[in-house]
Write a protein that holds these residues in place. Structure first.
Motif, PDB file in Angstrom:
ATOM      1  N   VAL A  87      42.717  52.737  18.616  1.00 15.90           N
ATOM      2  CA  VAL A  87      42.886  52.422  17.189  1.00 15.90           C
ATOM      3  C   VAL A  87      44.257  52.910  16.716  1.00 15.90           C
ATOM      4  N   GLY A  88      44.646  54.109  17.145  1.00  9.39           N
ATOM      5  CA  GLY A  88      45.958  54.650  16.775  1.00  9.39           C
ATOM      6  C   GLY A  88      47.097  53.780  17.268  1.00  9.39           C
ATOM      7  N   PHE A  89      46.935  53.185  18.443  1.00  9.05           N
ATOM      8  CA  PHE A  89      47.969  52.296  18.973  1.00  9.05           C
ATOM      9  C   PHE A  89      48.182  51.106  18.035  1.00  9.05           C
ATOM     10  N   PHE A  90      47.097  50.519  17.562  1.00  9.95           N
ATOM     11  CA  PHE A  90      47.228  49.363  16.679  1.00  9.95           C
ATOM     12  C   PHE A  90      47.762  49.759  15.299  1.00  9.95           C
ATOM     13  N   VAL A  91      47.456  50.959  14.838  1.00 10.50           N
ATOM     14  CA  VAL A  91      48.037  51.457  13.585  1.00 10.50           C
ATOM     15  C   VAL A  91      49.548  51.613  13.757  1.00 10.50           C
ATOM     16  N   GLY A  92      49.963  52.183  14.891  1.00  9.35           N
ATOM     17  CA  GLY A  92      51.392  52.326  15.172  1.00  9.35           C
ATOM     18  C   GLY A  92      52.081  50.985  15.270  1.00  9.35           C
ATOM     19  N   LEU A  99      59.852  46.784  10.515  1.00  4.67           N
ATOM     20  CA  LEU A  99      60.837  45.757  10.883  1.00  4.67           C
ATOM     21  C   LEU A  99      60.927  44.679   9.811  1.00  4.67           C
ATOM     22  N   TYR A 100      59.785  44.299   9.242  1.00  8.56           N
ATOM     23  CA  TYR A 100      59.791  43.287   8.193  1.00  8.56           C
ATOM     24  C   TYR A 100      60.549  43.789   6.963  1.00  8.56           C
ATOM     25  N   VAL A 132      63.991  52.100   8.765  1.00 12.94           N
ATOM     26  CA  VAL A 132      64.074  52.336  10.205  1.00 12.94           C
ATOM     27  C   VAL A 132      63.122  53.470  10.593  1.00 12.94           C
ATOM     28  N   GLY A 133      63.027  54.471   9.739  1.00 10.85           N
ATOM     29  CA  GLY A 133      62.140  55.603  10.010  1.00 10.85           C
ATOM     30  C   GLY A 133      60.690  55.170  10.126  1.00 10.85           C
ATOM     31  N   LEU A 134      60.275  54.204   9.328  1.00 10.29           N
ATOM     32  CA  LEU A 134      58.906  53.704   9.395  1.00 10.29           C
ATOM     33  C   LEU A 134      58.651  53.030  10.739  1.00 10.29           C
ATOM     34  N   SER A 135      59.624  52.251  11.203  1.00  4.70           N
ATOM     35  CA  SER A 135      59.489  51.599  12.508  1.00  4.70           C
ATOM     36  C   SER A 135      59.471  52.629  13.630  1.00  4.70           C
ATOM     37  N   LEU A 136      60.339  53.623  13.535  1.00  9.64           N
ATOM     38  CA  LEU A 136      60.372  54.660  14.561  1.00  9.64           C
ATOM     39  C   LEU A 136      59.076  55.472  14.563  1.00  9.64           C
ATOM     40  N   LEU A 137      58.531  55.747  13.392  1.00  8.76           N
ATOM     41  CA  LEU A 137      57.252  56.442  13.304  1.00  8.76           C
ATOM     42  C   LEU A 137      56.150  55.616  13.968  1.00  8.76           C
ATOM     43  N   GLY A 138      56.138  54.329  13.692  1.00  6.52           N
ATOM     44  CA  GLY A 138      55.150  53.450  14.313  1.00  6.52           C
ATOM     45  C   GLY A 138      55.281  53.424  15.818  1.00  6.52           C
TER      46      GLY A 138
END
Length: 136
Positions: free
Chosen positions: A47-52, A60-61, A71-77
């Motif tokens: 589940v965590g993988f799909f949240v990431g 990215l969007y 960019v930080g949001l994408s890197l966190l994911g």
């Protein structure tokens, strides 16, 4: 054949005494414990993988339509995805190995593992078998 009320009561008392005396054995017999824990961790990691993945895509969007601050949001994911994948793989590998050995025997290491002997011992044994089979 159904148990009488007296037999049922005695059986429950014996189960309670066993659970009080050795709870680890009771958990092993019930199939709970380590295996269940690793299955749960693997499922949560999935589940965590799909949240990431969702955070990565959303980041990215947002990055394509606006400022670079996402960019930080994408890197966190991406970080969440990597951590979840590692946790899932580790837990899933331990689901099968956490089962107790049957019949009181120790679980045997797979053939070719380091506990079978050194590499040279294995090669010598193979050489002896080939020599014996060929008749030399």
């Amino acid at each position: 054949m159904a148990l009488s009320e007296e037999e049922q009561r005695l059986l429950e008392q014996m189960e309670a005494a066993l659970a009080a005396e050795d709870p680890k054995l009771v958990n092993t017999l019930r199939g709970t414990g380590v295996r269940k824990l690793h299955r749960r961790r693997a499922a949560i990691a999935g589940v965590g993988f799909f949240v990431g993945l969702a955070l990565l895509v959303v980041g990215l969007y947002l990055m394509s339509s606006g400022p670079i601050g996402y960019v930080g949001l994408s890197l966190l994911g991406f970080g969440i995805m990597v951590a979840a994948a590692v946790t899932a793989i580790y837990s899933w590998q331990h689901v099968g190995t956490s089962a107790p050995a049957r019949g009181g025997e120790r679980a045997r290491a797979p053939q070719g593992s380091a506990t079978d002997g050194s590499f040279m011992d294995k090669m010598e044994e193979r050489w002896r078998r080939r020599r014996d089979e060929s008749g030399f």
